[in-house]
Design an enzyme around this catalytic site. Structure first.
Site, PDB file in Angstrom:
ATOM      1  N   HIS A   1      -3.791   3.208  -3.420  1.00  0.00           N
ATOM      2  CA  HIS A   1      -4.018   2.684  -2.072  1.00  0.00           C
ATOM      3  C   HIS A   1      -3.352   1.332  -1.856  1.00  0.00           C
ATOM      4  CE1 HIS A   1      -5.905   1.381   1.647  1.00  0.00           C
ATOM      5  NE2 HIS A   1      -6.264   0.261   1.018  1.00  0.00           N
TER       6      HIS A   1
ATOM      7  N   HIS B   1       0.840  -1.198   0.000  1.00  0.00           N
ATOM      8  CA  HIS B   1       0.000   0.000   0.000  1.00  0.00           C
ATOM      9  C   HIS B   1       0.879   1.253   0.000  1.00  0.00           C
ATOM     10  CE1 HIS B   1      -2.423  -3.254   1.697  1.00  0.00           C
ATOM     11  NE2 HIS B   1      -3.500  -2.600   1.306  1.00  0.00           N
TER      12      HIS B   1
ATOM     13  N   HIS C   1     -28.723 -14.015  26.041  1.00  0.00           N
ATOM     14  CA  HIS C   1     -27.642 -13.891  27.006  1.00  0.00           C
ATOM     15  C   HIS C   1     -26.999 -15.240  27.363  1.00  0.00           C
ATOM     16  CE1 HIS C   1     -29.082  -9.859  27.257  1.00  0.00           C
ATOM     17  NE2 HIS C   1     -28.331  -9.536  28.289  1.00  0.00           N
TER      18      HIS C   1
ATOM     19  N   GLU D   1     -17.593  -2.998  25.303  1.00  0.00           N
ATOM     20  CA  GLU D   1     -16.825  -4.238  25.454  1.00  0.00           C
ATOM     21  C   GLU D   1     -15.601  -4.279  24.545  1.00  0.00           C
ATOM     22  OE1 GLU D   1     -21.098  -5.129  26.595  1.00  0.00           O
ATOM     23  OE2 GLU D   1     -20.095  -4.162  24.892  1.00  0.00           O
TER      24      GLU D   1
END
Length: 657
Positions: free
Chosen positions: A259, A28, A468, A406
């Site tokens: 890129h 790149h 859950h 999280e």
């Protein structure tokens, strides 16, 4: 130094990037060429690093969050004079066995502060590093800890959702020594950024409590002025550096064509003409090396002064012990006494509570521990007595309220671990490990001993239901290399799991802990049986008729089934298998002795994936083959057939075959 000198420093980065990527036929070039001016200013005028002492504790941290632009970092390290980054490494970019991997990999070469490539995680990890700097500063003072964390990030880093979690936490904690330099080039792989985003990034960062500014990324003095202003501001800073991707490549710059592909020989030749760079490929003029080495010399002088300061400090011993991990030595005796008490008292508590009890011992013995939770402290039981919250008013704290973030919690813990001198652990529900997974993967890839406290580990959490209940999560975590997944059966195994996690230097641990109370099943704690991964908890008096293998809460169930089978004259051995990864690491003879030759039944309130290699042909699995349901825990175990009675029936069926 003149602007012309600094421009040549930047052009050296461009030339090395073009040449290495062309030789590799892979890479790149756009970002290294576009951000070369910014990086040259940063390293020439601001950053203090010492290539002769790459782990110097008070060095500035530099994170290339846009890791695809790795030739920017490798070029800089070569030019600064890192001993392990000679020109042969540049020539062998992206080749087997080279230090110059396609994306920067922690541990592969000196000076790489973290593995990057998954966009956004570099920013998120750098937040942990910047927090570590402030926390260690609060403990040891300005003389020993007083430096900056710099990040180069791209558009993709800021589009990733983790960036929001990261900048929100950094702004809330007032991490004013964190400076993010955004490669604001308006280009993505698919084309202009305007096809996929219209966010005002400066407004977003400002709203999160950051100082934000915009600058021409090809104006060296303007970049320097912006960095100076950022350093003077008490908030974390974003500097939007307006750049041209592939700067210097006359026919491709400013387009996505630069890129992720080599420029081609003709475009490289044209770029050399535009940049005024007439050196041969992989050749750097001596004057350019001289200027880069001067930047390294500044860092060397700062490091030499710091070494003298450390040597004279009355905090030197504590500082060094936290860094090298020798402060963990105090844990052994305290934990031995604690485990002996568990065997004597035989508490019946949830292993999440057992974890809190063990942490009281761990945190009492080791001052470098840093806890936290993603807004589930009371459920994860991660905060022990005496801990104080970290805040922008109190960096001396040792407990981090990560909020409902999280992923950022996991990434920040990686940053804290990489920073050094701090040993992080953090909690959430096990089912939300999937929110943490990309950062857990980097913990494993980098070999950082972060501890993940994951509670509510099965249908045993009950009424919160299948959203859950992590029926597949443990199996999926076990698939990840270099992760130790531990599901302890009682308070003794939980304490042993913490001993192992604290002793680890290169492997992250995931502790899978129950919501429901579990009896103490161990009668002896003189040796760490969990370290074996699996062991015979109850052996038969004669030959085995069947072997029951269980983890966590199902070990109690296996013991009850063994009792029922014994009443019918069937001899069943019970194996507790808290960590299959550690069991796999044992000798073949040991594994064979534990598993035995009798038919086997595995019992775990999760899916069967991963268990077959331990079971053999004549075997059964008692567990889950669907998502869970919302009901009291006891009813759920009955409904899904994870019971002692079901185990007895399965054993008798196997013995009749």
């Amino acid at each position: 130094m003149t602007q012309a000198n600094e421009k040549m420093m930047a052009n050296a980065i461009r030339a090395l990037a073009m040449d290495a990527i062309q030789k590799a036929n892979s890479g790149h070039p756009g970002m290294p060429m576009g951000m070369a001016d910014v990086a040259s200013v940063l390293f020439n005028r601001f950053i203090n690093v010492d290539p002769t002492a790459p782990k110097w504790a008070n060095r500035d941290r530099f994170v290339l969050s846009a890791g695809h632009g790795s030739m920017l970092l490798y070029s800089i390290h070569h030019l600064l004079g890192y001993a392990d980054m000679d020109m042969d490494q540049i020539r062998n970019f992206r080749q087997m066995g080279s230090r110059t991997a396609g994306h920067p990999e922690y541990g592969h070469a000196d000076g790489i502060e973290t593995t990057t490539g998954p966009l956004g995680q570099g920013v998120a990890t750098a937040v942990g590093m910047a927090l570590g700097e402030r926390m260690q500063n609060a403990r040891f003072g300005d003389d020993l800890v007083n430096h900056w964390t710099y990040v180069i990030a791209g558009d993709g880093c800021l589009m990733e959702g983790i960036s929001h979690e990261a900048i929100d936490l950094a702004g809330h904690l007032g991490l004013g020594r964190l400076i993010v330099l955004w490669d604001d080039n308006d280009i993505t792989i698919d084309g202009s950024t305007n096809i996929s985003t219209s966010t005002d990034q400066l407004a977003r960062f400002t709203a999160a409590g950051w100082h934000a500014a915009r600058v021409d990324g090809h104006d060296a003095d303007a970049v320097a002025a912006a960095i100076t202003a950022a350093r003077a501001d008490g908030r974390p800073s974003l500097i939007a550096c307006k750049t041209i991707i592939g700067f210097g490549a006359p026919n491709k710059q400013g387009t996505s064509a630069t890129h992720g592909a080599p420029l081609g020989d003709a475009e490289i030749a044209a770029a050399r003409d535009v940049l005024g760079w007439d050196a041969a490929p992989f050749d750097v003029p001596a004057a350019v090396y001289t200027d880069w080495h001067a930047a390294a010399a500044r860092g060397n002088a700062a490091r030499t002064d710091w070494d003298a300061t450390l040597a004279a400090s009355d905090k030197a011993a504590a500082f060094s012990a936290a860094l090298d991990g020798s402060d963990r030595a105090a844990l052994a005796a305290a934990m031995a006494d604690y485990k002996a008490g568990l065997v004597a008292d035989k508490p019946k508590v949830a292993t999440r509570k057992s974890s809190e009890m063990a942490l009281e011992i761990v945190n009492g013995a080791i001052s470098s521990m840093v806890g936290g939770s993603a807004d589930l402290t009371g459920s994860n039981n991660t905060r022990t007595s005496g801990m104080t919250a970290v805040s922008k008013e109190n960096y001396a704290g040792d407990y981090i309220n990560y909020g409902v973030r999280e992923f950022e919690m996991a990434a920040a813990m990686n940053g804290l671990s990489l920073y050094g001198g701090l040993r992080p652990y953090g909690g959430t529900f096990l089912v939300f490990a999937d929110y943490c997974r990309p950062a857990i993967r980097l913990s494993a890839l980098m070999g950082k001993p972060v501890t993940y406290v994951m509670t509510h580990d099965s249908i045993g959490l009950g009424e919160d239901g299948p959203t859950h209940q992590p029926v597949e999560t443990i199996a999926s975590l076990r698939c990840m290399p270099n992760v130790a997944v531990v599901r302890p059966a009682d308070a003794v195994e939980t304490a042993e799991a913490w001993e192992l996690a604290i002793a680890s230097d290169t492997t992250p641990y995931v502790l899978c802990l129950s919501r429901q109370g579990l009896p103490t099943v161990r009668n002896d704690a003189t040796t760490n049986q969990t370290a074996l991964g699996a062991y015979v908890l109850r052996e038969t008096k004669g030959a085995r008729d069947i072997t029951l293998i269980a983890t966590g809460s199902e070990v109690e169930l296996a013991l009850n089934a063994a009792d029922a089978l014994a009443a019918d004259g069937i001899s069943a051995a019970v194996v507790s298998a808290p960590c299959l990864e550690l069991f796999d690491a044992q000798s073949a003879d040991y594994r064979a002795a534990v598993l035995g030759t009798a038919p086997r039944i595995a019992i775990e309130a999760g899916v069967q994936q991963g268990w077959d290699k331990y079971l053999g042909e004549n075997s059964a699995f008692i567990g889950m083959n669907s998502f869970g349901a919302s009901a009291p825990a006891g009813e759920l175990f009955e409904h899904f057939g994870i019971t002692a009675a079901a185990t007895v029936a399965a054993a008798k069926s196997l013995l009749q075959e």
